[in-house]
Scaffold this motif. Structure first.
Motif, PDB file in Angstrom:
ATOM      1  N   ALA A   1       2.687  -0.571   8.275  1.00  0.00           N
ATOM      2  CA  ALA A   1       4.082  -0.176   8.437  1.00  0.00           C
ATOM      3  C   ALA A   1       5.042  -1.353   8.257  1.00  0.00           C
ATOM      4  O   ALA A   1       6.181  -1.172   7.806  1.00  0.00           O
ATOM      5  CB  ALA A   1       4.290   0.461   9.801  1.00  0.00           C
ATOM      6  N   SER A   2       4.610  -2.550   8.579  1.00  0.00           N
ATOM      7  CA  SER A   2       5.491  -3.712   8.470  1.00  0.00           C
ATOM      8  C   SER A   2       5.798  -4.062   7.019  1.00  0.00           C
ATOM      9  O   SER A   2       6.766  -4.778   6.743  1.00  0.00           O
ATOM     10  CB  SER A   2       4.863  -4.918   9.167  1.00  0.00           C
ATOM     11  OG  SER A   2       3.658  -5.318   8.517  1.00  0.00           O
ATOM     12  N   ASP A   3       4.968  -3.562   6.080  1.00  0.00           N
ATOM     13  CA  ASP A   3       5.195  -3.833   4.654  1.00  0.00           C
ATOM     14  C   ASP A   3       6.024  -2.754   3.969  1.00  0.00           C
ATOM     15  O   ASP A   3       6.345  -2.884   2.786  1.00  0.00           O
ATOM     16  CB  ASP A   3       3.845  -3.931   3.923  1.00  0.00           C
ATOM     17  CG  ASP A   3       3.105  -5.211   4.264  1.00  0.00           C
ATOM     18  OD1 ASP A   3       3.762  -6.167   4.714  1.00  0.00           O
ATOM     19  OD2 ASP A   3       1.872  -5.252   4.085  1.00  0.00           O
ATOM     20  N   ALA A   4       6.333  -1.689   4.691  1.00  0.00           N
ATOM     21  CA  ALA A   4       6.987  -0.536   4.051  1.00  0.00           C
ATOM     22  C   ALA A   4       8.494  -0.736   3.972  1.00  0.00           C
ATOM     23  O   ALA A   4       9.160  -0.874   5.005  1.00  0.00           O
ATOM     24  CB  ALA A   4       6.668   0.731   4.833  1.00  0.00           C
ATOM     25  N   PRO A   5       9.061  -0.769   2.768  1.00  0.00           N
ATOM     26  CA  PRO A   5      10.522  -0.855   2.652  1.00  0.00           C
ATOM     27  C   PRO A   5      11.164   0.419   3.178  1.00  0.00           C
ATOM     28  O   PRO A   5      10.553   1.498   3.169  1.00  0.00           O
ATOM     29  CB  PRO A   5      10.750  -1.024   1.144  1.00  0.00           C
ATOM     30  CG  PRO A   5       9.513  -0.508   0.503  1.00  0.00           C
ATOM     31  CD  PRO A   5       8.395  -0.726   1.452  1.00  0.00           C
ATOM     32  N   SER A   6      12.401   0.334   3.626  1.00  0.00           N
ATOM     33  CA  SER A   6      13.068   1.472   4.262  1.00  0.00           C
ATOM     34  C   SER A   6      13.218   2.661   3.327  1.00  0.00           C
ATOM     35  O   SER A   6      13.184   3.810   3.771  1.00  0.00           O
ATOM     36  CB  SER A   6      14.444   1.036   4.776  1.00  0.00           C
ATOM     37  OG  SER A   6      15.223   0.501   3.711  1.00  0.00           O
ATOM     38  N   TYR A   7      13.366   2.386   2.020  1.00  0.00           N
ATOM     39  CA  TYR A   7      13.551   3.518   1.098  1.00  0.00           C
ATOM     40  C   TYR A   7      12.266   4.304   0.868  1.00  0.00           C
ATOM     41  O   TYR A   7      12.277   5.335   0.188  1.00  0.00           O
ATOM     42  CB  TYR A   7      14.128   3.036  -0.241  1.00  0.00           C
ATOM     43  CG  TYR A   7      13.372   1.905  -0.905  1.00  0.00           C
ATOM     44  CD1 TYR A   7      12.227   2.146  -1.650  1.00  0.00           C
ATOM     45  CD2 TYR A   7      13.817   0.600  -0.787  1.00  0.00           C
ATOM     46  CE1 TYR A   7      11.532   1.114  -2.263  1.00  0.00           C
ATOM     47  CE2 TYR A   7      13.126  -0.448  -1.384  1.00  0.00           C
ATOM     48  CZ  TYR A   7      11.994  -0.190  -2.124  1.00  0.00           C
ATOM     49  OH  TYR A   7      11.302  -1.218  -2.722  1.00  0.00           O
ATOM     50  N   LEU A   8      11.142   3.825   1.421  1.00  0.00           N
ATOM     51  CA  LEU A   8       9.892   4.575   1.330  1.00  0.00           C
ATOM     52  C   LEU A   8       9.479   5.169   2.678  1.00  0.00           C
ATOM     53  O   LEU A   8       8.365   5.677   2.826  1.00  0.00           O
ATOM     54  CB  LEU A   8       8.770   3.673   0.820  1.00  0.00           C
ATOM     55  CG  LEU A   8       8.694   3.532  -0.709  1.00  0.00           C
ATOM     56  CD1 LEU A   8       7.729   2.423  -1.100  1.00  0.00           C
ATOM     57  CD2 LEU A   8       8.282   4.846  -1.353  1.00  0.00           C
ATOM     58  N   ALA A   9      10.397   5.148   3.656  1.00  0.00           N
ATOM     59  CA  ALA A   9      10.078   5.691   4.976  1.00  0.00           C
ATOM     60  C   ALA A   9       9.799   7.192   4.899  1.00  0.00           C
ATOM     61  O   ALA A   9       9.096   7.737   5.745  1.00  0.00           O
ATOM     62  CB  ALA A   9      11.227   5.420   5.936  1.00  0.00           C
TER      63      ALA A   9
ATOM     64  N   ALA B   1       0.819  -1.220   0.000  1.00  0.00           N
ATOM     65  CA  ALA B   1       0.000   0.000   0.000  1.00  0.00           C
ATOM     66  C   ALA B   1       0.849   1.265   0.000  1.00  0.00           C
ATOM     67  O   ALA B   1       0.489   2.259  -0.649  1.00  0.00           O
ATOM     68  CB  ALA B   1      -0.934  -0.012   1.211  1.00  0.00           C
ATOM     69  N   ILE B   2       1.988   1.260   0.706  1.00  0.00           N
ATOM     70  CA  ILE B   2       2.822   2.467   0.755  1.00  0.00           C
ATOM     71  C   ILE B   2       3.349   2.814  -0.634  1.00  0.00           C
ATOM     72  O   ILE B   2       3.429   3.987  -1.020  1.00  0.00           O
ATOM     73  CB  ILE B   2       3.992   2.293   1.762  1.00  0.00           C
ATOM     74  CG1 ILE B   2       4.766   3.587   1.942  1.00  0.00           C
ATOM     75  CG2 ILE B   2       4.922   1.169   1.328  1.00  0.00           C
ATOM     76  CD1 ILE B   2       4.019   4.666   2.662  1.00  0.00           C
ATOM     77  N   MET B   3       3.675   1.784  -1.439  1.00  0.00           N
ATOM     78  CA  MET B   3       4.141   2.033  -2.792  1.00  0.00           C
ATOM     79  C   MET B   3       2.988   2.483  -3.676  1.00  0.00           C
ATOM     80  O   MET B   3       3.164   3.343  -4.556  1.00  0.00           O
ATOM     81  CB  MET B   3       4.794   0.761  -3.367  1.00  0.00           C
ATOM     82  CG  MET B   3       5.446   0.957  -4.753  1.00  0.00           C
ATOM     83  SD  MET B   3       6.837   2.111  -4.728  1.00  0.00           S
ATOM     84  CE  MET B   3       6.203   3.448  -5.730  1.00  0.00           C
TER      85      MET B   3
END
Length: 448
Positions: A328-336, A289-291
């Motif tokens: 939040a657990s699905d969010a890769p670090s480069y999308l923080a 979802a973050i992407m």
């Protein structure tokens, strides 16, 4: 040396000038006087000195010779190193760009033992974020990284340590802008490539290394873009995309496509930008979802630039919807970095271009509050444009001053300067107002 704010001393010339007890105006005056005595008519001003210390350009050979005389630095020392290193020649034996390897350590020890540091002045040779960076490099450096780069086995612990270096670099870039850390990122990329070329590893480890390489290339692309090095940015993005594909990482590939599309849209390549976003859209169902939220936000920007306000508005709605579903657990670090503050900035820019200045101001005010320092320098400029549209001259001036303060205090972002140039152009109808003249001159000095 004490009594000087750390952010003042970010360039070797700053150290030398402040240690000599000279402000920028006085220093410029002495250069003109010394030059005149030598038969040279130098037009050095306070603004010129500011630009040197920002690293925008270097003084020519004659001016460097005059600077050496003003600072009482011998010609032998001045000619021993290129600008600006000769200002601190011999003071600093630490190569900030060197990898943390046995070979580089031995080289540093040999240099130090051979001649010793020549401490000509009682002040730090390394300051600001560069000094912080040394600590961060030490904390994340590991002998296993050097060994893996030289042919040893690349373990999961080694990859984790390398990932820590990249995360540290990403965090520092958000504070001061990308231009300061380009060489550090290149060093990390070289280490990763040496592991891939020389190390021994499993198929899963290879995938992780290619992911890291793609992340660093994408970060280098962003840093280059932030520094207005646009051709370099494109090259890094293209390699990031290739490396992400090699690793089979669709999310990282979509992330890279978003940055490539935004760069294209901001350079009047609207058809290409839309095409890149269409490519990323095709894999929307396979990313977290973050992407999806980031993808829709970038689509808003691209469609808006292309003149399709309807599609832009629909994409903005999708972005807010996806952001509300983020785990939040699905969010890769480069999308923080992506969250409500970033999305409010996108919303504000969209509202501003569609004639909704009041609503744009509200969105942009919210976006600035939680922004990283580097982003604040850009967003305050956009907020100033929104205030201008609403007729709030005082609000526009206040936002402009805040943006300029951040840039002068060490935010190295050409995007921030370029946004302030837009502000200066928007001030033209009231250019004769004393406060407007003052801030316009300040912007001109930053942009020169």
């Amino acid at each position: 040396m004490t009594g000087y704010p750390a952010d003042l001393l970010h360039h070797p010339l700053s150290y030398a000038r402040v240690e000599a007890g000279l402000g920028k105006t006085k220093f410029a005056q002495l250069i003109r006087l010394e030059g005149r005595g030598l038969g040279y008519n130098l037009g050095t001003t306070r603004s010129t000195v500011f630009k040197w210390e920002r690293g925008d350009h270097a003084p020519d050979d004659i001016t460097q010779m005059v600077i050496g005389r003003v600072l009482r630095i011998s010609d032998a020392v001045r000619l021993s190193e290129p600008w600006p290193r000769w200002l601190l020649a011999g003071d600093n034996t630490f190569d900030l760009a060197a990898p943390w390897t046995q070979e580089a350590t031995l080289k540093s020890l040999t240099s130090l033992a051979g001649s010793g540091p020549m401490d000509r002045r009682a002040f730090l040779g390394i300051g600001g974020m560069a000094l912080v960076g040394i600590g961060a490099q030490w904390a994340t450096a590991d002998p296993a990284i050097a060994a893996a780069a030289s042919g040893d086995r690349v373990t999961s612990a080694t990859v984790d340590h390398m990932r820590g270096r990249v995360e540290s670099l990403r965090s520092m870039e958000q504070v001061t802008g990308g231009g300061e850390f380009l060489e550090s990122a290149r060093t990390d990329l070289r280490l990763i490539m040496r592991m891939l070329e020389n190390g021994r590893y499993t198929e899963e480890t290879a995938k992780q290394l290619y992911v890291l390489a793609a992340e660093v290339c994408c970060l280098l692309g962003w840093m280059s873009y932030d520094a207005s090095l646009h051709s370099a940015a494109q090259q890094h993005y293209a390699v990031a995309l290739r490396s992400a594909k090699t690793a089979g990482d669709d999310t990282l590939g979509a992330h890279t496509l978003c940055f490539m599309a935004t760069q294209a849209a901001n350079h009047q390549e609207q058809l290409a930008a839309v095409g890149l976003m269409d490519t990323a859209e095709a894999i929307r169902g396979r990313v977290p979802a973050i992407m999806r939220a980031s993808l829709a936000a970038h689509q808003t920007t691209v469609y808006n630039k292309a003149g399709d306000k309807r599609k832009a508005a629909a994409a903005l709605n999708r972005a807010f919807d996806a952001l509300g579903r983020v785990d939040a657990s699905d969010a890769p670090s480069y999308l923080a970095w992506f969250g409500e503050a970033q999305l409010r900035s996108t919303e504000g820019r969209f509202l501003l271009t569609t004639g909704q200045a009041e609503r744009a101001t509200e969105a942009l005010e919210r976006s600035v509050t939680e922004a990283a320092p580097r982003d604040k320098a850009v967003r305050y400029g956009t907020l100033a444009l929104a205030y201008q549209k609403t007729g709030d001259l005082d609000g526009a001036l206040d936002a402009t001053y805040k943006a300029a303060d951040l840039i002068e205090d060490g935010i190295h972002s050409r995007r921030g300067v370029e946004r302030l140039q837009d502000v200066r152009r928007a001030f033209r109808p009231v250019k004769n107002e004393p406060k407007v003249r003052e801030v316009s001159e300040r912007i001109a000095a930053l942009a020169a």
